[in-house]
Structures are given as structure tokens and as C-alpha cells.
Design a protein around this motif. Structure first.
Motif, PDB file in Angstrom:
ATOM      1  N   GLY A   1      69.374  91.342   6.953  1.00 12.17           N
ATOM      2  CA  GLY A   1      69.194  91.062   8.037  1.00 12.17           C
ATOM      3  C   GLY A   1      69.192  92.352   9.233  1.00 12.17           C
ATOM      4  N   LEU A   2      70.510  92.091  10.187  1.00 14.70           N
ATOM      5  CA  LEU A   2      70.564  93.719  10.730  1.00 14.70           C
ATOM      6  C   LEU A   2      71.573  94.240   9.873  1.00 14.70           C
ATOM      7  N   GLY A   3      72.099  93.379   9.176  1.00 13.02           N
ATOM      8  CA  GLY A   3      73.163  94.621   8.656  1.00 13.02           C
ATOM      9  C   GLY A   3      72.427  95.761   7.963  1.00 13.02           C
ATOM     10  N   ASN A   4      71.030  95.504   7.435  1.00 15.96           N
ATOM     11  CA  ASN A   4      70.606  96.163   6.347  1.00 15.96           C
ATOM     12  C   ASN A   4      70.016  97.456   7.639  1.00 15.96           C
TER      13      ASN A   4
ATOM     14  N   LEU B   1      79.272  88.332   1.541  1.00 16.70           N
ATOM     15  CA  LEU B   1      80.129  87.981   1.020  1.00 16.70           C
ATOM     16  C   LEU B   1      81.211  87.526   1.464  1.00 16.70           C
TER      17      LEU B   1
ATOM     18  N   MET C   1      83.315  84.949   2.866  1.00 18.34           N
ATOM     19  CA  MET C   1      82.994  83.995   3.979  1.00 18.34           C
ATOM     20  C   MET C   1      82.937  82.521   3.942  1.00 18.34           C
TER      21      MET C   1
ATOM     22  N   SER D   1      72.156  81.231   7.601  1.00 18.33           N
ATOM     23  CA  SER D   1      73.269  80.926   6.552  1.00 18.33           C
ATOM     24  C   SER D   1      74.710  81.157   7.005  1.00 18.33           C
ATOM     25  N   LEU D   2      75.214  81.962   8.549  1.00 17.98           N
ATOM     26  CA  LEU D   2      76.501  81.701   9.289  1.00 17.98           C
ATOM     27  C   LEU D   2      76.762  80.851  10.110  1.00 17.98           C
TER      28      LEU D   2
END
Ligand code: TRP
Length: 460
Positions: free
Chosen positions: A24-27, A222, A224, A317-318
């Protein structure tokens, strides 16, 4: 299985959904700017080690707990017989709500950039600061984004989450690969590759280590309970280890490729690699412009559209975590749970929306010890939720799994659908990871991170 609960249709469905959550934005937004701020290749190396050595065992544990119990992250601990430990799930719920509240704001930027690119507005790169300070515009994009998330989640596991992930993930990969090839042909591209791939260990300090760990957890979704939730929809035929391996490799692989695209671009435009959260938004429009008016518009808008979709499989997913909790534990109908939570989280996100220049109060929200500049509300909650809560969650999950639920129970669950697992070297690695590596290293780094972030205290 409770009638309200879903199940993934197929192995591919689960892996794509979990990889969709991870990617996602994380990547594509966060990873490159973290690498840039962390001094380049040394950060990349530490991040990779954390992902494979520390995060992998935690990921297997999360999926196994979910599949064993068929429950949301709060109910799962109760159903294993350890109601006190459901605090882990509750922490996870809070972390999820907070992360989604600011994640949705950034997703709104990406979505807004899609429209800017469609209109051929390549100058938006230099106007990034003005763009994100326009709270009304960005707020509307964010609202649309949250509604799209809620729409997919209300479709349930199979129709919503699984189908969306199947089409969108591969398309995003294709467009990034195209951009990598293009990036490598540009002048000065090799300086970018060098920054990205040749480590300079003199740049490593504790901050780099905290950031790499926070990034590893954030990127893999991961700490949470998101993967406890997704694990609860996985059938007993699946091989948890190989699924976790595929999810990790996909996530790390896409982040890696995104970096390989970004740094040649950054260096070819003579920009600074430590551009912070604006890095992709400032750099990429100028790159798209060099593709010419037609191709630039096509590639530019496709890129931001697919980035928005990548963010969507993550926001889904959140949101699924609190929704599964309300459905399982409070017997709330799925649709009601979805719209209530999504609406609430959008409201929680309003201060983050105002944190980027539109309101002085939220932008210069507070002073933290050891930092010259004030931090914005959005940065503050990122420190709390992603940099502190996720490693804490990972620490607690590993302690719980190893010493409360017990490693033997983990092994037993993992062995289902994985015939050769018991007695294999992988079992030994997993057990060592969950009993020693994860609790010790995560515990230490968590404490140091909190000291650094909130007290400005650095022991070394
Ligand atoms: N991993 C996602 C990304 O890289 C964000 C995300 C989705 C997440 N679900 C999560 C982060 C759960 C932490 C926990 O963009």
C-alpha cells in the motif's frame, strides 16, 4: 463457524488479500522517503533483516491465532482461554483506528493526484504544499476514499475484498516495472541506484533502526491483529508458512522495486533524496511530464489510480479489524458496523487533515523534547500508533504465543496443512524467532523508541 462470518474462497484469494493489505502507501509512499531520510542502502538492509528475521515469525503467529480461533483479534484471545490477553486485541483496535484515520488522508492525496494527472497538471509536483493545505479539497477526496473502503468491506470477505485484490495488485506491479525500466534510462540514474543499494554504515544510528522497525511492521500490516482477522477466514487446508512467505516476499519485493524506481528519478532531477513525506508527490509529476503530453497523462494518471487502489486494499484490511470485532463480539449486523466505524474514523481523521498547513493549531501541534521543530498532530499520532503500538503489539503477540499459548500449540496449528513442518529446520527457526528473537529485540527497540520519540532520550 458463525453464520455471520465469511471465509476466503481460495488460497490465492487469501494470499492476494493479505498481500493487498501489506502492499500500500507503506511501500510506495512511505518506504522510499524513509530510505531517503535514513541515508539510503544501510536503511534498506536493516529493514530487510527485520522483515525476514523478526517480522516473519510474528506474521505466522498472527495467522495461526486467527485460524485456530476463527475470531477477531479481541475474541481470539478469549477463545484460546486467556481473556486477559485480549488487551492485545484492544490495543490493536485502537492502533487500527488511528492508523486508518491518517492513512486515509494520504490516500486522499494519491486519489487527488489521479485527477490532477488526468488534467495534465504536471506542475502539481511543485505545488504539493499548497495542495495538501487545501483541507476542503483533500477532505472531499478523503471522504470518497473512506466511502469506497466501506463499500468494499460491506460486501464481505469473498465478494468484496478478494475480488478487488485479484485484479488490482498485478496491474500496479506492471506499471511500476515499466517505470523502473524508464527510470534506469535517465541521466544520473546510477547515482540513485548507488544511493539505494550501496550501504554507507556511517549513516546508521538508533533513529534509523527505530524507523526501519516501524516501517517493517507497518508495511507488513503486523502488530495490530489485521492478520489475526484475515487468518480467521483461512481454511485448514492452507499452508500458513508458505502463505506468510509469499506475503512477505511480495510486500518486500514491491517496496524494493518502488525504491528502484524512485531514486533514479530523484537523482535524475537533481532533487534531494530526503524529501520527507512529499517525496513521491513532488518528484513523480515532473517525471511523468518528461514522457510527453500523451504518455505522461496516461502513465501519470494510471500510476496514481493504481496507487489509490493499493491503498484501498490496505484501508480495507484496517477497517475490517474493528468491523470483525463489532460483528463477532457485539452481534452488530455487518453493514451497520461498517458504516458506523468508517464514519467515526473519518471524523477522527479530521485533525490529521488539518495538520498539513491549513490550520496552525494542528500543524504545529506540539513540541517534543529533543526536537527543534514542532510536530504536527498527524506526525504525533504516527509516532504513537505506527512507531510505538505496532512493535509493542508484535512484542506482546510473540510473548503471548511463546509463553502463554505456548510454542507447541503454535507448531500444532502451523502443522495443519503443512505435512513436513514438525521436525523441520523451519520449525526450529520459527520457534527460536518467536521465543527469543522477537520478544527480546522488539521489547528493547520498543522501549528505546518510546524514550526517543517522547522524551528525546538517547542512551548511546
Ligand atoms: N501495510 C499497509 C501499507 O504498507 C498499511 C496497513 C494496512 C497496515 N493494514 C495495516 C499497517 C495494519 C499496520 C497494520 O500501506
Amino acid at each position: 463457524m458463525a453464520s455471520n462470518r465469511g471465509q476466503f474462497n481460495s488460497r490465492v484469494g487469501f494470499i492476494l488479500a493479505a498481500a493487498g493489505s501489506a502492499v500500500g502507501l507503506g511501500n510506495i509512499w512511505k518506504f522510499p522517503f524513509e530510505v531517503g531520510d535514513g541515508g539510503g542502502a544501510a536503511f534498506v538492509l536493516i529493514y530487510l533483516i527485520f522483515c525476514f528475521v523478526l517480522c516473519f515469525p510474528v506474521m505466522v503467529a498472527e495467522i495461526a491465532i486467527g485460524r485456530r480461533t476463527n475470531k477477531n483479534p479481541v475474541g481470539a484471545f478469549v477463545s484460546l482461554g486467556f481473556p486477559n490477553w485480549s488487551i492485545i486485541g484492544k490495543l490493536g483496535l485502537v492502533a487500527g483506528v488511528v492508523i486508518l484515520s491518517f492513512y486515509n488522508v494520504v490516500a486522499g492525496w494519491a486519489f487527488g493526484y489521479f485527477f490532477e494527472m488526468l488534467q495534465g497538471n504536471f506542475a502539481i509536483g511543485s505545488e504539493f504544499g499548497t495542495f495538501i493545505a487545501d483541507w476542503l479539497k483533500v477532505g472531499i477526496y478523503g471522504l470518497i476514499f473512506m466511502a469506497a473502503t466501506a463499500f468494499i468491506v460491506s460486501g464481505g470477505v469473498q465478494d468484496g475484498i478478494e475480488k478487488a485484490a485479484k485484479i488490482l495488485m498485478p496491474s500496479l506491479l506492471a506499471i511500476i516495472l515499466f517505470l523502473v525500466v524508464y527510470a534506469l534510462t535517465l541521466p544520473n540514474a546510477m547515482a540513485g541506484v548507488e544511493f539505494y543499494l550501496v550501504p554507507d554504515f556511517s549513516k546508521v544510528n538508533l533513529q534509523v533502526i527505530y524507523n526501519a522497525l516501524g516501517q517493517a511492521f507497518f508495511s507488513l500490516s503486523l502488530g495490530m491483529g489485521a492478520l489475526i482477522t484475515y487468518g480467521s477466514y483461512v481454511s485448514k487446508r492452507e499452508n500458513i508458512i508458505s502463505s506468510a512467505a509469499i506475503i512477505t516476499l511480495t510486500d518486500v519485493g514491491i517496496a524494493f522495486i518502488a525504491g528502484l524506481m524512485m531514486f533514479p528519478f530523484v537523482f535524475s532531477q537533481n532533487l534531494e533524496p530526503n524529501g520527507g513525506p512529499g517525496l513521491i508527490f513532488v518528484t513523480l509529476p515532473g517525471v511523468f511530464q518528461t514522457l510527453g503530453p500523451l504518455l505522461g497523462v496516461v502513465i501519470g494518471s494510471l500510476f496514481f489510480l493504481l496507487l489509490s487502489f493499493a491503498a484501498l486494499t490496505s484501508t480495507v484490511s484496517l477497517l475490517e479489524v474493528p468491523v470483525s470485532y463489532l460483528v463477532d463480539e457485539r452481534n452488530m449486523p455487518r453493514k451497520k458496523a461498517v458504516w458506523l466505524t468508517a464514519g467515526g474514523i473519518f471524523l477522527v481523521g479530521i485533525p490529521s487533515l488539518l495538520s498539513n498547513g491549513s490550520s496552525e493549531f494542528w500543524t504545529a501541534f506540539t513540541h517534543l523534547p529533543g526536537r527543534e521543530d514542532p510536530v504536527s498532530f498527524m506526525t504525533l499520532i504516527e509516532f504513537v500508533a505506527s512507531d510505538s503500538f505496532l512493535p509493542l503489539g508484535g512484542f506482546l503477540i510473540s510473548v503471548f504465543t511463546a509463553y502463554v499459548w505456548r510454542t507447541a500449540s503454535l507448531d500444532e496449528e502451523v502443522a495443519i496443512g503443512n505435512d513436513g513442518f514438525l521436525g523441520s529446520p523451519l520449525q526450529k527457526f520459527l520457534n527460536f524467532g518467536i521465543q527469543f528473537l522477537a520478544p527480546v529485540i522488539l521489547g528493547i527497540i520498543f522501549v528505546l523508541t518510546v524514550l526517543d520519540r517522547f522524551w528525546g532520550y538517547n542512551p548511546f
